[in-house]
Design a protein around this motif. Structure first.
Motif, short mmCIF file in Angstrom:
data_model
loop_
_atom_site.label_atom_id
_atom_site.label_comp_id
_atom_site.label_asym_id
_atom_site.label_seq_id
_atom_site.Cartn_x
_atom_site.Cartn_y
_atom_site.Cartn_z
N THR A 8 12.72 -2.21 11.46
CA THR A 8 11.91 -2.69 10.34
C THR A 8 11.55 -1.56 9.40
N LEU A 9 11.26 -0.39 9.96
CA LEU A 9 10.78 0.73 9.17
C LEU A 9 11.85 1.33 8.27
N THR A 10 13.06 1.49 8.80
CA THR A 10 14.09 2.23 8.07
C THR A 10 14.41 1.63 6.71
N PRO A 11 14.66 0.32 6.60
CA PRO A 11 14.94 -0.23 5.26
C PRO A 11 13.76 -0.12 4.31
N VAL A 12 12.53 -0.22 4.86
CA VAL A 12 11.35 -0.05 4.01
C VAL A 12 11.30 1.36 3.45
N ALA A 13 11.52 2.34 4.32
CA ALA A 13 11.50 3.73 3.88
C ALA A 13 12.58 4.00 2.85
N GLY A 24 4.38 5.43 -5.47
CA GLY A 24 4.45 5.34 -6.91
C GLY A 24 3.47 6.26 -7.61
N ALA A 25 2.37 6.59 -6.92
CA ALA A 25 1.38 7.51 -7.48
C ALA A 25 1.72 8.97 -7.19
N GLY A 26 2.85 9.20 -6.49
CA GLY A 26 3.31 10.57 -6.30
C GLY A 26 3.25 11.12 -4.90
N SER A 27 2.98 10.27 -3.91
CA SER A 27 2.86 10.75 -2.54
C SER A 27 4.19 10.68 -1.79
N ASP A 28 4.48 11.73 -1.01
CA ASP A 28 5.47 11.59 0.05
C ASP A 28 4.80 10.86 1.20
N LEU A 29 5.60 10.14 1.99
CA LEU A 29 5.02 9.23 2.97
C LEU A 29 5.66 9.38 4.34
N MET A 86 0.83 -1.20 0.00
CA MET A 86 0.00 0.00 0.00
C MET A 86 0.87 1.25 0.00
N ALA A 87 1.93 1.24 0.81
CA ALA A 87 2.85 2.37 0.85
C ALA A 87 3.56 2.54 -0.49
N GLU A 88 4.00 1.43 -1.07
CA GLU A 88 4.67 1.49 -2.36
C GLU A 88 3.73 2.04 -3.44
N GLY A 89 2.47 1.64 -3.39
CA GLY A 89 1.50 2.13 -4.36
C GLY A 89 1.29 3.62 -4.25
N LEU A 129 9.53 9.20 5.32
CA LEU A 129 10.00 9.39 6.69
C LEU A 129 9.55 8.23 7.57
N PRO A 130 10.46 7.47 8.16
CA PRO A 130 10.05 6.42 9.12
C PRO A 130 9.92 7.01 10.52
N ILE A 131 8.82 6.70 11.20
CA ILE A 131 8.60 7.16 12.57
C ILE A 131 8.19 5.97 13.43
N GLN A 132 8.91 5.76 14.50
CA GLN A 132 8.58 4.68 15.43
C GLN A 132 7.47 5.15 16.36
#
Length: 236
Positions: free
Chosen positions: A21-26, A7-12, A1-4, A38-41
């Motif tokens: 877990t969050l940092t590598p995803v971001a 990809g549609a133009g959103s900052d996240l 969902m985040a990738e989508g 931006l990853p936030i715990q």
């Protein structure tokens, strides 16, 4: 969902309880899409952490347009064996946390006169499945919360909708793919497969975009036809 969404133009802002877990995803999403991620715990069952999360988001990006209320936990036990601690753990994240995060984001969206709230619902928002009493109660409550917020916030140009996934291949559903539930799920799903996380991206983008400006208070199943019915010809 985040990738989508990226990809549609959103900052996240991506949120979870473990920054490891969050940092590598971001970093991966940012590298693939060129968006700011931006990853936030944070733990959404903690109201203080919710307020800090929203404040940091607005401070960083200047606005907050879309909330995807996707945090979820589950404990499986028969109803008569469910403890108070188990009940509180599940409902504090899946219902209480979802509401208070929506409330915090809604305050920002009302000032902007626009916003989108996307709640992750469930098959159990509509039907009962064994050994998930607290999860079922929370997801049923979240459906009603979706409707209520859609009504209250419509005057502020905020749309509130829900995505109800069927059986999606995630870490939380791994046990069901390894026992007799797997055959039942495949037999009961006309698409004859488990859903993949990517199957949720399209509807997420729709609910987050201007294309859904006149759609609010709705629950849409992404379930391979599970709620439509089953084909007796495929039953083993």
């Amino acid at each position: 969902m985040a990738e989508g969404l990226a990809g549609a133009g959103s900052d996240l802002v991506v949120v979870g309880r473990e920054i490891e877990t969050l940092t590598p995803v971001a970093e991966q999403i940012a590298a693939e899409t060129g968006r700011n991620v931006l990853p936030i715990q944070a733990d959404v069952s903690n109201l203080t952490e919710i307020d800090a999360l929203v404040a940091q988001t607005v401070e960083t990006f200047g606005r907050l347009d879309v909330l995807v209320n996707n945090a979820g936990v589950n404990i499986r036990n028969p109803a008569l064996e469910f403890t108070e601690a188990d009940w509180d753990f599940v409902t504090d994240v899946n219902l209480k946390g979802a509401f208070f995060l929506a409330k915090a984001c809604g305050n920002v969206m009302q000032r902007q006169k626009s916003g989108k709230v996307i709640n992750t619902l469930s098959l159990t928002s509509a039907i009962g499945l064994p050994t998930s009493i607290a999860y079922t109660a929370a997801k049923g409550g979240l459906l009603q919360l979706t409707k209520l917020l859609a009504v209250e916030w419509a005057e502020h140009n905020i749309q509130v909708n829900g995505i109800a996934p069927g059986f999606i291949r995630t870490e939380m559903t791994a046990p069901a793919r390894e026992d007799n539930r797997n055959r039942w799920i495949l037999n009961r799903t006309p698409a004859d497969r488990w859903g993949e996380p990517e199957d949720l991206a399209g509807l997420t983008i729709f609910f987050a975009s201007n294309a859904s400006d006149f759609v609010t208070g709705q629950m849409v199943f992404v379930d391979g036809g599970f709620m439509a019915g089953s084909d007796w010809r495929r039953q083993s």
